[in-house]
Design an enzyme around this catalytic site. Structure first.
Site, PDB file in Angstrom:
ATOM      1  N   ARG A  53       0.852  -1.208   0.000  1.00 55.51           N
ATOM      2  CA  ARG A  53       0.000   0.000   0.000  1.00 55.51           C
ATOM      3  C   ARG A  53       0.882   1.251   0.000  1.00 55.51           C
ATOM      4  O   ARG A  53       0.567   2.253  -0.617  1.00 55.51           O
ATOM      5  CB  ARG A  53      -0.959   0.001   1.209  1.00 55.51           C
ATOM      6  N   TYR A 105     -13.960  17.421 -17.147  1.00 63.90           N
ATOM      7  CA  TYR A 105     -14.455  16.046 -17.238  1.00 63.90           C
ATOM      8  C   TYR A 105     -15.644  15.904 -16.276  1.00 63.90           C
ATOM      9  O   TYR A 105     -15.586  16.384 -15.131  1.00 63.90           O
ATOM     10  CB  TYR A 105     -13.308  15.098 -16.853  1.00 63.90           C
ATOM     11  N   ASP A 176      -5.117  19.335 -15.121  1.00 64.58           N
ATOM     12  CA  ASP A 176      -5.408  17.977 -15.590  1.00 64.58           C
ATOM     13  C   ASP A 176      -4.864  17.896 -17.015  1.00 64.58           C
ATOM     14  O   ASP A 176      -5.378  18.538 -17.927  1.00 64.58           O
ATOM     15  CB  ASP A 176      -6.925  17.730 -15.536  1.00 64.58           C
ATOM     16  N   LYS A 201      -6.074   6.872 -20.072  1.00 65.91           N
ATOM     17  CA  LYS A 201      -6.264   7.385 -21.418  1.00 65.91           C
ATOM     18  C   LYS A 201      -4.972   7.260 -22.233  1.00 65.91           C
ATOM     19  O   LYS A 201      -4.558   6.169 -22.514  1.00 65.91           O
ATOM     20  CB  LYS A 201      -6.787   8.824 -21.332  1.00 65.91           C
TER      21      LYS A 201
HETATM   22  C1  PLP Z   1     -11.273  10.084 -17.830  1.00 66.14           C
HETATM   23  C2  PLP Z   1     -10.858  11.360 -17.242  1.00 66.14           C
HETATM   24  C3  PLP Z   1     -10.722  11.510 -15.855  1.00 66.14           C
HETATM   25  C4  PLP Z   1     -11.063  10.390 -14.897  1.00 66.14           C
HETATM   26  O1  PLP Z   1     -10.171   9.315 -15.017  1.00 66.14           O
HETATM   27  P1  PLP Z   1     -10.557   7.777 -14.722  1.00 66.14           P
HETATM   28  O2  PLP Z   1      -9.277   7.086 -14.982  1.00 66.14           O
HETATM   29  O3  PLP Z   1     -11.661   7.416 -15.663  1.00 66.14           O
HETATM   30  O4  PLP Z   1     -10.994   7.718 -13.310  1.00 66.14           O
HETATM   31  C5  PLP Z   1     -10.272  12.723 -15.383  1.00 66.14           C
HETATM   32  N1  PLP Z   1      -9.984  13.759 -16.217  1.00 66.14           N
HETATM   33  C6  PLP Z   1     -10.113  13.656 -17.551  1.00 66.14           C
HETATM   34  C7  PLP Z   1      -9.788  14.816 -18.422  1.00 66.14           C
HETATM   35  C8  PLP Z   1     -10.564  12.462 -18.113  1.00 66.14           C
HETATM   36  O5  PLP Z   1     -10.707  12.367 -19.435  1.00 66.14           O
END
Ligand code: PLP
Length: 383
Positions: A53, A105, A176, A201
């Site tokens: 962890r 998002y 982000d 992603k």
């Molecule tokens: C998909 C996404 C998230 C969330 O991520 P997960 O891995 O699905 O929890 C956050 N910010 C952006 C811009 C995203 O496209």
């Protein structure tokens, strides 16, 4: 001379120092350390690994790689992008105020509205690409939170300009960076303090695992984040860490190919009668084009477009064959998403419409297939 990013995706700068955990057997692929715990060589002695962890060698290898790619001083790997953003919110206490972009998002908006707000954190939404952010700062303001380009409307914010405001008022600037990945944009170089990612992603890149990251270059945050991940337990599992390490090996070529496909598709979409608007920051008419040229090394492969009628938009989703109607983005396969009922379904309708997410809006995450095959698939549904 520092290594270039294409090379760094495959080799850490410091990997030659013979004692890396990988040095046994000289394996080229980093091992998956599928272990929950570690034996101690003696009382008061540790190998540096005590319990998974807190830390795991496979996860640590990935954290070092992400840290290097984003030009930070530390990175933590979490189970999902949302786990990363939720952990980040633990840096704030009741009464703290954040200025956040209004087009984010959908899951991030849901977290802020339903969880962080309940925990006493206050938010002011702004169009960070256009509004005067300085006017929104209060004595309680602690951070500015942005995406650039935003999901899904592709608004572009000048990171360096916002970072000047943040520095003047001693606020954290959180970016982000999911849509660009460190291959195209490194916000810490532009004055941001924290970068978050949905590693699910572009970084992982194969639509086969979930992951999230927080990267910083601020030592005091580093320590807090390490404490939080150990305490809340949302660190990325060893196998998933390995999948992301493997995915990143091809980040450079994937990003380039997906981007060239996206540019071609965006230009083709513009010629279609039923398409009323194409939003891609690599098109010169996009209002963020010049800022993208200045702050990023590319435009990415996300293309948002709007059709003349809702019926047409829905029929595209029904009838695409090669392109899959699915949530998510950044993988090698091209996906088409309907933000109204998918990624942004939990965003209040009024805000959604205000941001421009109409029922005629579709979002394409362009993959690495042959661009003409993708265009042929769109052609058969649009005409
Ligand atoms: C998909 C996404 C998230 C969330 O991520 P997960 O891995 O699905 O929890 C956050 N910010 C952006 C811009 C995203 O496209």
């Amino acid at each position: 001379m520092p290594l270039s990013i294409e090379t760094n995706c495959l080799h850490l700068e410091n990997e030659k120092d013979g004692d890396s955990v990988c040095s046994h057997y000289s394996s080229i692929s980093f091992p998956i350390y599928q272990t929950a715990t570690y034996a101690h060589p003696g009382v008061g002695r540790s190998t540096g690994f005590d319990y998974s962890r807190l830390q795991n060698p496979t996860r640590e290898q990935l954290e070092m790689l992400i840290c290097e790619l984003e030009h930070g001083t530390d990175a933590v790997a979490l189970s999902t992008g949302m786990a990363a953003i939720a952990l980040l919110m633990e840096l704030f206490k009741p009464g703290d105020h954040l200025i956040v972009d209004s087009d984010l998002y959908g899951g991030t908006i849901r977290l802020f509205d339903n969880v962080s707000l309940k925990n006493g954190i206050k938010f002011t939404r702004a169009n960070c690409a256009e509004d005067n952010l300085e006017a929104l700062i209060t004595p309680e303001t602690r951070a500015i939170y942005i995406e650039t380009p935003t999901n899904p409307m592709m608004n572009v914010t000048d990171i360096a300009e916002v970072s000047k405001i943040a520095k003047r008022h001693k606020l954290l600037l959180i970016v982000d960076n999911t849509f660009m990945s460190p291959y195209f944009q490194t916000p810490l170089d532009l004055g941001a303090d924290v970068v978050v990612h949905s590693g699910t992603k572009f970084l992982a890149g194969h639509n086969d695992t979930l992951a999230g990251f927080i990267v910083t270059n601020r030592p005091e945050l580093q320590e807090k984040l390490r404490f939080l991940i150990k305490t809340t337990g949302s660190g990325l599992a060893p196998f998933d860490s390995w999948l992301v390490l493997r995915g990143i090996k091809t980040l450079a070529i994937r990003m380039e190919k997906a981007q060239s496909n996206a540019a071609k598709i965006a230009r083709w979409l513009k010629t279609q009668k039923s398409v009323v608007r194409v939003i891609y920051p690599g098109l010169e008419e996009h209002p963020g084009y010049k800022i993208m040229k200045k702050q990023a090394r590319g435009f990415g492969s996300m293309v948002t477009f709007q059709l003349d009628t809702t019926e047409k938009a829905l029929s595209v989703l029904e009838r695409v064959r090669l392109i899959k109607y699915a949530e998510s983005l950044g993988g090698v396969e091209t996906l088409i998403t309907y933000p109204t009922t998918q990624t942004h379904a939990d965003v209040p309708e009024e805000l959604r419409l205000k941001n421009g997410i109409t029922p005629q809006t579709l979002r394409l995450s362009v993959g690495i297939e042959n661009a003409d095959d993708l265009i042929a698939d769109l052609e058969q549904v649009l005409n």
